[in-house]
Design an enzyme around this catalytic site. Sequence first.
Site, PDB file in Angstrom:
ATOM      1  N   ALA A 165      -2.427   8.684  -9.863  1.00 46.48           N
ATOM      2  CA  ALA A 165      -1.616   8.059  -8.529  1.00 46.48           C
ATOM      3  C   ALA A 165      -1.926   6.688  -8.226  1.00 46.48           C
ATOM      4  O   ALA A 165      -2.612   6.115  -8.865  1.00 46.48           O
ATOM      5  CB  ALA A 165      -1.651   9.050  -7.236  1.00 46.48           C
ATOM      6  N   HIS A 166      -0.941   6.109  -7.222  1.00 44.73           N
ATOM      7  CA  HIS A 166      -1.136   4.796  -7.046  1.00 44.73           C
ATOM      8  C   HIS A 166      -2.547   4.231  -6.306  1.00 44.73           C
ATOM      9  O   HIS A 166      -3.224   5.220  -5.609  1.00 44.73           O
ATOM     10  CB  HIS A 166       0.066   4.459  -5.904  1.00 44.73           C
ATOM     11  CG  HIS A 166       0.078   4.978  -4.795  1.00 44.73           C
ATOM     12  ND1 HIS A 166       1.095   4.706  -3.688  1.00 44.73           N
ATOM     13  CD2 HIS A 166      -0.845   6.021  -4.078  1.00 44.73           C
ATOM     14  CE1 HIS A 166       1.035   5.772  -2.827  1.00 44.73           C
ATOM     15  NE2 HIS A 166      -0.124   6.438  -2.891  1.00 44.73           N
ATOM     16  N   ASN A 167      -3.140   3.300  -6.640  1.00 40.52           N
ATOM     17  CA  ASN A 167      -4.411   2.576  -6.341  1.00 40.52           C
ATOM     18  C   ASN A 167      -5.505   3.279  -6.782  1.00 40.52           C
ATOM     19  O   ASN A 167      -6.479   3.223  -6.140  1.00 40.52           O
ATOM     20  CB  ASN A 167      -4.237   2.305  -4.834  1.00 40.52           C
ATOM     21  CG  ASN A 167      -3.009   1.496  -4.463  1.00 40.52           C
ATOM     22  OD1 ASN A 167      -2.117   1.982  -3.810  1.00 40.52           O
ATOM     23  ND2 ASN A 167      -3.170   0.197  -4.792  1.00 40.52           N
TER      24      ASN A 167
END
Length: 346
Positions: free
Chosen positions: A244-246
């Site tokens: 997922a993001h980051n």
Amino acid sequence: MKRETSRSYTLGELAERLDARLVGDADLRVGGLSTLADAGPTDLAFLANRAYLKYLAATRAGAVLVHPAHGDSCPCPRLELENPYLGYAKLSRLFDPLANQPLRGVHATAVVSPGARLGERVEVGAHCVIEDGADIADDCVIGAGCFIGTDTTVGRESRLHANVTLYHGVIVGDRAILHSGCVIGGDGFGFAHDGTQWEKIAQLGGVMLGDDVEVGSCSSIDRGALGDTRIGNGVKIDSQVQIAHNVQIGDHSALAGCVGIAGSTKVGRHCLLGGGVGLSGHLTLADGVQVTGMSLVTNSILEPGVYSSGTGSMSNSQWRKNAVRFKQLDEIAKRLTRLERDIRDS
């Protein structure tokens, strides 16, 4: 089925590459790798697991890559190494048909923006799309049907297999291997709820892959919401993995199939995540953490070691009984606490 290659090597050449001890004819040529059971006279076999020792005496291989402890049991010429499996891994690339194919340039059906830059000796397959500002370094292979978005960079000697998608603003390091169907730089799962519906949060960051990264087929690495999602050097990601993001993953970690990592989690260096592992968001895993398959991690792990959750398989009737007991654990713990207090007070 064994793939034939047009290359062959003498045992002397292979011994020199591996710094292995050669026992036998240094001029004997082998043209492929195979298992002990399937090898023929022109093949090099290997023994890396004691479970296959029973096949050694009867092998028809021309030569065997073997640990010194099993050398005397080998009926044919041999290359002795302390780590035969590592030796097999190194030699496998010599016989890889893909690695030995000549580059074929840019296919006539590829759509390459005039604002994109292609380095020297780059192959671009049929029906690829490479957008404005993309930068493909020297000696890359871009397989058929790939999409490379605006301002995305692909490092030298990288290979994108067919139908890989790189969104805009993605940075891929040198010597990457990206397998078919993987998507790098898609939007992270970011939404805010106003009480009745979801408001999408634009994902303004990017994705950065280090050098020597491999991503398996149909895996997804989301772009960051603000900063970048970062994958370190030498990270190996299996098929059908969701990052997922980051998320940040440290150098030389490895993720087996169907791992899922929620947003903003940080995985250290040299970590191993078994198949089906799930990591909740905003966690930290220290360097050297190993999580066994199908485990769910909901808290940070700050010390290296092996961690597990879940239970092993059992008969359904036994599982149903245990599931009932599990729901009773809180009450049992309270009763035990009361009993211990009564014993202390008596």
